[in-house]
Motif scaffolding. Structure first.
Motif, short mmCIF file in Angstrom:
data_model
loop_
_atom_site.label_atom_id
_atom_site.label_comp_id
_atom_site.label_asym_id
_atom_site.label_seq_id
_atom_site.Cartn_x
_atom_site.Cartn_y
_atom_site.Cartn_z
N TRP A 286 0.93 -1.10 0.26
CA TRP A 286 0.09 -0.04 0.04
C TRP A 286 0.92 1.20 0.05
O TRP A 286 0.46 2.29 -0.63
CB TRP A 286 -0.85 -0.05 1.22
N LEU A 287 2.07 1.26 0.72
CA LEU A 287 3.01 2.34 0.79
C LEU A 287 3.70 2.50 -0.75
O LEU A 287 3.50 3.97 -1.11
CB LEU A 287 3.92 2.17 1.85
N ASP A 288 4.08 1.54 -1.33
CA ASP A 288 4.64 1.70 -2.52
C ASP A 288 3.34 2.29 -3.68
O ASP A 288 3.63 3.04 -4.35
CB ASP A 288 4.84 0.44 -3.05
N LEU A 289 2.01 1.76 -3.33
CA LEU A 289 1.29 2.29 -4.43
C LEU A 289 0.92 3.66 -4.00
O LEU A 289 0.70 4.64 -4.84
CB LEU A 289 -0.08 1.46 -3.82
N LEU A 290 0.69 4.09 -2.65
CA LEU A 290 0.49 5.50 -2.48
C LEU A 290 1.81 6.43 -3.05
O LEU A 290 1.39 7.57 -3.69
CB LEU A 290 0.44 5.82 -0.89
N VAL A 291 3.04 5.99 -2.75
CA VAL A 291 3.87 6.95 -3.46
C VAL A 291 3.87 6.95 -4.77
O VAL A 291 4.08 8.25 -5.46
CB VAL A 291 5.38 6.34 -3.00
N SER A 292 3.63 5.83 -5.44
CA SER A 292 3.58 5.89 -6.80
C SER A 292 2.54 6.89 -7.41
O SER A 292 2.78 7.58 -8.42
CB SER A 292 3.24 4.32 -7.34
N ARG A 293 1.15 6.83 -6.86
CA ARG A 293 0.10 7.79 -7.24
C ARG A 293 0.50 9.40 -6.75
O ARG A 293 0.16 10.20 -7.41
CB ARG A 293 -1.20 7.28 -6.34
N LEU A 294 1.07 9.43 -5.72
CA LEU A 294 1.35 10.96 -5.25
C LEU A 294 2.42 11.30 -6.01
O LEU A 294 2.35 12.61 -6.44
CB LEU A 294 1.89 10.95 -3.93
N GLY A 295 3.43 10.60 -6.77
CA GLY A 295 4.41 11.24 -7.58
C GLY A 295 3.77 11.42 -9.03
O GLY A 295 4.50 12.03 -9.70
N ALA A 296 2.62 11.14 -9.31
CA ALA A 296 2.08 11.67 -10.73
C ALA A 296 1.83 13.11 -10.76
O ALA A 296 1.32 13.78 -11.64
CB ALA A 296 0.74 10.65 -10.78
N GLY A 297 1.78 13.75 -9.29
CA GLY A 297 1.25 15.15 -9.25
C GLY A 297 0.02 15.56 -9.88
O GLY A 297 -1.13 15.07 -9.51
N ARG A 298 0.17 16.53 -10.76
CA ARG A 298 -0.93 17.06 -11.22
C ARG A 298 -2.08 16.13 -12.12
O ARG A 298 -2.91 16.14 -12.45
CB ARG A 298 -0.78 18.23 -12.22
N ALA A 299 -1.17 14.82 -12.67
CA ALA A 299 -1.81 13.73 -13.26
C ALA A 299 -2.50 12.59 -12.36
O ALA A 299 -3.04 11.75 -12.86
CB ALA A 299 -0.96 13.14 -14.20
N ALA A 300 -2.31 12.87 -11.04
CA ALA A 300 -3.02 11.78 -10.18
C ALA A 300 -4.30 11.94 -10.38
O ALA A 300 -4.99 12.79 -10.74
CB ALA A 300 -2.65 12.48 -8.82
#
Length: 319
Positions: free
Chosen positions: A201-215
């Motif tokens: 879940w942490l890897d998932l969260l970081v990956s999605r937050l890393g998308a920035g405005r494309a999240a």
């Protein structure tokens, strides 16, 4: 000896274990030369079995080792209830065993709501003779000022990195620097995170937050809500918000040209995202995340809560 000690420090430093060890040493009838409990006398045996007549532990039902969340049943409470505090009345009205100390350990103290805190405050204001309160807190500023003022504060510091790394090595944890950074330097929390087996879940969260405005806020909320349900109580909503807070801290650090503190492997990504956000907007968002962290402990709809949290995050990148 003061009538109340407040052990403070960030989560994962072993404050609760320290408090229990101290309580055991005070109740021991044959302490060792260094003050530690002998572990052999009758009092130590009672303490180890959890039935010493002069010791009481106040903690949320959810922290009890023998309590597990079951489908279809009411979830264990995350708070110390007022009934638990009221149950101490009989404890205080009975003389201590062999004329020794009476000890109440409260962990974590911030798990009390206002009514519960006011109830225990009356006892702190007029403590019974030969009584010691050991209060443990990772968030002392959430406590009532009147409670903090009636305790002698004992700060528990973060250990040196080399000491903490040795703890992780002894536990067989690899990538000590990575886990210590995520845990803010607290070895206990780092070990728990590394060994939990629930870090997808942490890897998932970081990956999605890393998308920035494309999240995709709604998609993120759906994925994280599923992770919460699949964990069957092992992952809490507040843990997700705590990870989000750490991400916001790193964004603020990077925006000011400083190295990140928690997500070391994502320094470049975080720095790039931080350059897109006005500093004032970042600060406001971090303050809002603090309130979100407190809200996450209340019974609420996790899906709607996460949608609001991630919508606010994407709004940081709006032109």
């Amino acid at each position: 000896m003061p009538h109340s000690l407040l052990l403070i420090g960030q989560k994962g430093l072993g404050k609760f274990d320290l408090a229990r060890c101290f309580a055991a040493s005070l109740l021991c009838e044959s302490p060792l030369a260094d003050g530690m409990a002998c572990g052999k006398c009758l009092a130590c045996n009672w303490f180890a079995q959890g039935n010493h007549p002069d010791f009481r532990l106040l903690q949320p039902e959810a922290l009890s080792e023998d309590v597990e969340a079951e489908d279809g049943k009411k979830k264990p409470s995350q708070q110390i209830t007022i009934d638990q505090v009221r149950s101490l009345d009989e404890f205080f009205n009975v003389g201590t065993h062999r004329g020794g100390l009476r000890i109440v350990l409260v962990n974590p103290t911030e798990a009390m709501n206002r009514n519960t805190a006011n109830s225990i405050l009356k006892t702190l204001e007029e403590p019974s003779p030969s009584t010691l309160f050991l209060m443990v807190s990772s968030e002392p500023m959430r406590l009532l000022p009147t409670i903090r003022s009636r305790c002698q504060v004992v700060p528990v510091p973060v250990p040196l990195v080399k000491v903490a790394a040795r703890v992780l090595a002894d536990e067989g944890v690899e990538r000590a620097e990575h886990w210590l950074a995520l845990a803010g330097g607290a070895p206990g929390l780092a070990v728990d995170m590394a060994n939990s087996g629930q870090n997808a879940w942490l890897d998932l969260l970081v990956s999605r937050l890393g998308a920035g405005r494309a999240a995709d806020p709604l998609g993120m909320a759906t994925e994280l809500e599923k992770a919460l349900k699949d964990s069957k109580g092992r992952l809490l909503l507040k843990q997700v918000v705590e990870a989000f807070q750490k991400w916001m801290v790193d964004l603020n650090l990077a925006r000011n040209g400083l190295p990140v503190r928690y997500f070391l492997q994502h320094q470049a990504k975080i720095s790039g995202l931080a350059d897109m956000i006005p500093p004032a907007r970042l600060i406001q968002s971090y303050r809002a995340a603090i309130n979100r962290r407190q809200e996450a402990e209340q019974p609420l709809n996790a899906r709607l809560f996460l949608e609001g949290l991630f919508l606010e995050y994407r709004a940081l990148f709006a032109n």
